[in-house]
Design a protein around this motif. Structure first.
Motif, mmCIF file in Angstrom:
data_model
loop_
_atom_site.group_PDB
_atom_site.id
_atom_site.type_symbol
_atom_site.label_atom_id
_atom_site.label_comp_id
_atom_site.label_asym_id
_atom_site.label_seq_id
_atom_site.Cartn_x
_atom_site.Cartn_y
_atom_site.Cartn_z
ATOM 1 N N ASN A 223 12.032 -10.926 -10.190
ATOM 2 C CA ASN A 223 11.286 -9.674 -10.030
ATOM 3 C C ASN A 223 10.970 -9.074 -11.388
ATOM 4 N N LYS A 224 11.952 -9.154 -12.303
ATOM 5 C CA LYS A 224 11.752 -8.628 -13.639
ATOM 6 C C LYS A 224 10.602 -9.347 -14.341
ATOM 7 N N ALA A 225 10.524 -10.667 -14.135
ATOM 8 C CA ALA A 225 9.493 -11.450 -14.799
ATOM 9 C C ALA A 225 8.101 -11.081 -14.312
ATOM 10 N N GLU A 226 7.996 -10.476 -13.141
ATOM 11 C CA GLU A 226 6.696 -10.136 -12.589
ATOM 12 C C GLU A 226 6.212 -8.758 -13.025
ATOM 13 N N LEU A 227 6.990 -8.068 -13.856
ATOM 14 C CA LEU A 227 6.650 -6.697 -14.206
ATOM 15 C C LEU A 227 6.049 -6.597 -15.600
ATOM 16 N N ASP A 228 5.121 -5.677 -15.751
ATOM 17 C CA ASP A 228 4.609 -5.292 -17.050
ATOM 18 C C ASP A 228 4.912 -3.816 -17.249
ATOM 19 N N LEU B 25 7.609 3.872 -14.104
ATOM 20 C CA LEU B 25 6.457 3.190 -13.548
ATOM 21 C C LEU B 25 6.587 1.693 -13.758
ATOM 22 N N ARG B 26 6.241 0.918 -12.733
ATOM 23 C CA ARG B 26 6.166 -0.528 -12.861
ATOM 24 C C ARG B 26 4.754 -0.978 -12.515
ATOM 25 N N VAL B 27 4.202 -1.770 -13.378
ATOM 26 C CA VAL B 27 2.890 -2.358 -13.125
ATOM 27 C C VAL B 27 3.088 -3.853 -12.935
ATOM 28 N N HIS B 28 2.949 -4.332 -11.719
ATOM 29 C CA HIS B 28 3.136 -5.748 -11.428
ATOM 30 C C HIS B 28 1.926 -6.543 -11.902
ATOM 31 N N LYS B 29 2.152 -7.814 -12.164
ATOM 32 C CA LYS B 29 1.082 -8.657 -12.674
ATOM 33 C C LYS B 29 -0.069 -8.795 -11.682
ATOM 34 N N ASP B 30 0.222 -8.570 -10.400
ATOM 35 C CA ASP B 30 -0.854 -8.625 -9.409
ATOM 36 C C ASP B 30 -1.623 -7.318 -9.314
ATOM 37 N N GLY B 31 -1.273 -6.345 -10.172
ATOM 38 C CA GLY B 31 -1.972 -5.065 -10.194
ATOM 39 C C GLY B 31 -1.319 -3.983 -9.363
ATOM 40 N N GLY C 132 3.488 12.450 -18.067
ATOM 41 C CA GLY C 132 2.905 11.405 -18.897
ATOM 42 C C GLY C 132 1.541 10.935 -18.465
ATOM 43 N N PHE C 133 0.857 11.695 -17.638
ATOM 44 C CA PHE C 133 -0.434 11.323 -17.052
ATOM 45 C C PHE C 133 -0.305 10.234 -15.991
ATOM 46 N N TYR C 134 0.920 9.762 -15.693
ATOM 47 C CA TYR C 134 1.040 8.608 -14.799
ATOM 48 C C TYR C 134 1.968 8.826 -13.607
ATOM 49 N N ILE C 135 2.743 9.899 -13.578
ATOM 50 C CA ILE C 135 3.563 10.189 -12.401
ATOM 51 C C ILE C 135 3.501 11.673 -12.073
ATOM 52 N N LEU D 76 -4.071 10.052 -11.474
ATOM 53 C CA LEU D 76 -3.106 9.511 -12.425
ATOM 54 C C LEU D 76 -3.506 8.134 -12.944
ATOM 55 N N ALA D 77 -3.107 7.886 -14.205
ATOM 56 C CA ALA D 77 -3.190 6.546 -14.790
ATOM 57 C C ALA D 77 -2.031 5.707 -14.230
ATOM 58 N N PRO D 78 -2.125 4.388 -14.271
ATOM 59 C CA PRO D 78 -3.210 3.590 -14.865
ATOM 60 C C PRO D 78 -4.382 3.332 -13.924
ATOM 61 N N GLU D 79 -4.239 3.655 -12.626
ATOM 62 C CA GLU D 79 -5.368 3.438 -11.724
ATOM 63 C C GLU D 79 -6.584 4.259 -12.151
#
Length: 325
Positions: free
Chosen positions: A4-9, A17-23, A83-86, A116-119
């Motif tokens: 799961n960790k490897a799938e996060l950016d 905030l977690r941004v998954h590689k699938d968006g 932070g503009f994101y949450i 909110l960012a990042p969307e």
């Protein structure tokens, strides 16, 4: 290995905030949503209104106990942090905080729910906030659809305020309001900046003492504003080289609040000093709370220092001049 960790950016940069590689976006903080209500402890009533239907932008409105509709109140327009994101005006800690401030200061309030960012990356938060101000100003002289604004607000006493990223928004709205071609018909009397999120590419003051914290802040603006990622962008570094003069700030008074242990502290002081010397025709004051960190008043709202801060904000909204802590 944690798959799961490897799938996060970005999760190490932005712990809320977690941004998954699938968006897929996963928010881990301030995701609660409390309904508007009448609060019997403060006699404050709140309600939600849709203010920009095209973008589905809403706001939470607050009204203290009133004897009759002839009593016109100052209006506080509040921009939440995160932070503009949450976060949002509907999160418990913001709902509770604005309810307390409205009660203490005896003002009406509009708490804006910007996207909110990042969307929805910056500058969308600014665009939504500016549209909210124009919606509010449409109620001058009894116009507009919102009865609370038409019946109870004194539009000669409009204040902007916010914490962290919300304070950044409040500053940028006041700068935009200084543009005569901006189309904002309401005049802003004052701006309160609580632990404002300002930054820059060069290290100042005590920032060098916290390299980990500094690294996290360094990465925030490029994340939320990928179209203009430089930390010296005037919207995040309003006192940097090339930024427009703060003398354009369209209000008569400013209150800057900083916290001693906050990594953003020295940026708040620099903003205060720059505004004081730039030729701006207004009054600026600063409050520093000792032994406290960023937005401590939201994390520990019942502590004595949080109570002191809300008293100072209430005094500012009622034209009394706060003194230094």
């Amino acid at each position: 290995m944690d798959t799961n960790k490897a799938e996060l950016d970005y999760d190490e940069v932005l712990p809320f905030l977690r941004v998954h590689k699938d968006g897929h976006i996963e928010r881990l903080g301030d995701t609660d949503n409390v309904p508007p209500s009448f609060d019997p402890q403060t006699n404050v009533t709140s309600k939600d209104v849709l203010i920009i239907p095209d973008c589905n932008i809403s706001a939470r409105l607050y009204l203290p106990k009133l004897a009759n509709s002839d009593q016109k109140l100052p209006l506080l327009v509040y921009f939440h942090g995160g932070g503009f994101y949450i976060s949002s005006p509907f999160a418990h800690r913001y709902h509770s905080y604005i309810t307390s401030l409205v009660s203490r200061a005896n003002v009406a309030a509009v708490s804006v729910d910007y996207r909110l960012a990042p969307e929805h990356p910056v500058p969308i938060a600014y665009e939504d906030s500016w549209a909210a101000l124009k919606w509010i100003s449409s109620h001058i002289e009894g116009k507009g659809d919102e009865t609370w604004l038409k019946n109870y607000v004194d539009f000669s006493k409009v204040f902007l305020a916010g914490d962290s990223a919300g304070a950044n928004i409040a500053h940028n709205m006041a700068m935009l309001a200084g543009d005569p071609n901006g189309g904002l018909s309401v005049k802003i009397l004052g701006v309160a900046l609580i632990h404002p999120y300002f930054w820059g590419s060069e290290t100042i003051g005590s920032e060098a003492n916290d390299p980990e914290g500094k690294g996290k802040v360094d990465r925030l603006w490029p994340f939320v504003c990928p179209s203009a990622p430089n930390n010296d962008n005037p919207q995040v570094n309003p006192v940097g080289a090339g930024a427009p003069s703060l003398s354009r700030l369209a209000c008569k008074k400013v209150l800057v609040c900083v916290a001693e242990k906050d990594i953003l502290r020295d940026r708040g002081w620099l903003y205060y000093e720059t505004l004081r010397k730039c030729g701006w025709n207004g009054d600026v004051e600063i409050i520093e709370t000792e032994e406290e960190d960023h937005v401590f008043h939201l994390s520990n709202p019942t502590c004595e220092k949080a109570n002191n801060l809300i008293k100072r904000l209430a005094a500012f909204l009622n034209h009394d001049s706060p003194t230094l802590l």
